[in-house]
Scaffold this motif. Structure first.
Motif, short mmCIF file in Angstrom:
data_model
loop_
_atom_site.label_atom_id
_atom_site.label_comp_id
_atom_site.label_asym_id
_atom_site.label_seq_id
_atom_site.Cartn_x
_atom_site.Cartn_y
_atom_site.Cartn_z
N UNK A 1 61.03 61.40 -13.89
CA UNK A 1 60.26 60.25 -13.40
C UNK A 1 59.63 60.55 -12.04
N UNK A 2 60.39 61.21 -11.16
CA UNK A 2 59.84 61.57 -9.85
C UNK A 2 58.70 62.56 -9.99
N UNK A 3 58.83 63.50 -10.92
CA UNK A 3 57.77 64.48 -11.15
C UNK A 3 56.51 63.78 -11.64
N UNK A 4 56.66 62.80 -12.53
CA UNK A 4 55.50 62.07 -13.03
C UNK A 4 54.83 61.26 -11.92
N UNK A 5 55.63 60.68 -11.02
CA UNK A 5 55.05 59.93 -9.90
C UNK A 5 54.26 60.85 -8.98
N UNK A 6 54.79 62.03 -8.72
CA UNK A 6 54.08 62.99 -7.86
C UNK A 6 52.78 63.42 -8.52
N UNK A 7 52.82 63.68 -9.82
CA UNK A 7 51.59 64.07 -10.52
C UNK A 7 50.56 62.95 -10.50
N UNK A 8 50.99 61.71 -10.67
CA UNK A 8 50.07 60.58 -10.64
C UNK A 8 49.44 60.43 -9.26
N UNK A 9 50.23 60.58 -8.22
CA UNK A 9 49.70 60.49 -6.86
C UNK A 9 48.72 61.62 -6.59
N UNK A 10 49.02 62.82 -7.06
CA UNK A 10 48.12 63.96 -6.91
C UNK A 10 46.79 63.66 -7.59
N UNK A 11 46.85 63.13 -8.81
CA UNK A 11 45.62 62.81 -9.54
C UNK A 11 44.80 61.77 -8.79
N UNK A 12 45.48 60.79 -8.20
CA UNK A 12 44.80 59.74 -7.45
C UNK A 12 44.09 60.33 -6.22
N UNK A 13 44.76 61.21 -5.50
CA UNK A 13 44.16 61.82 -4.31
C UNK A 13 42.99 62.71 -4.69
N UNK A 14 43.15 63.50 -5.74
CA UNK A 14 42.07 64.38 -6.20
C UNK A 14 40.87 63.54 -6.64
N UNK A 15 41.13 62.45 -7.34
CA UNK A 15 40.05 61.56 -7.78
C UNK A 15 39.33 60.95 -6.58
N UNK A 16 40.08 60.55 -5.58
CA UNK A 16 39.48 59.97 -4.37
C UNK A 16 38.58 60.98 -3.67
#
Length: 132
Positions: free
Chosen positions: A75-90
């Motif tokens: 779950x923590x790994x998925x949260x980190x990946x989601x945050x990474x995707x959000x930052x890259x998208x921004x």
């Protein structure tokens, strides 16, 4: 100090070698057997201690796996990946030109009275033209 230590080590080594040479062969065999016995006992103790420690670690890992640590890690790994995707998208998709233009417009519309009190000069070319 180091000369005394070195002299002590040399003297002790010579005395031990002389004592060993003066011992009868039967006594030497007995001392070797006792030293080997003590060495084997120490090796057995260390091996038993290491195996016990490994058993404890295995038990703790099994308890943590049963407690859902693996699921928590996923779950923590998925949260980190989601945050990474959000930052890259921004960074990839936001229009920074519009934001920069808005900041420039706010600076251009600033009151001239406020500029007289500022210590920071952004454009020094205007001052150079006035002096010439």
């Amino acid at each position: 100090m180091s000369k005394k230590l070195l002299a002590g080590i040399v003297f002790g080594s010579v005395a031990t070698a002389a004592g060993w040479a003066l011992l009868p062969e039967a006594k030497r065999q007995e001392l070797r057997a006792r030293a080997n016995s003590k060495l084997n006992d120490a090796a057995d103790y260390v091996t038993d201690y290491a195996l016990t420690a490994l058993d404890i670690v295995d038990e703790r890992l099994a308890e943590m796996d049963n407690a859902g640590v693996a699921d928590g890690l996923k779950a923590a790994t998925q949260k980190v990946k989601a945050k990474k995707d959000q930052v890259v998208d921004h960074l990839a998709n936001d229009d920074f030109d519009e934001q920069t233009a808005a900041i420039r417009e706010k600076l251009a519309n600033a009151s001239p009275a406020a500029d007289q009190d500022d210590d920071i000069v952004i454009d020094a070319t205007a001052d150079d033209r006035e002096e010439n």
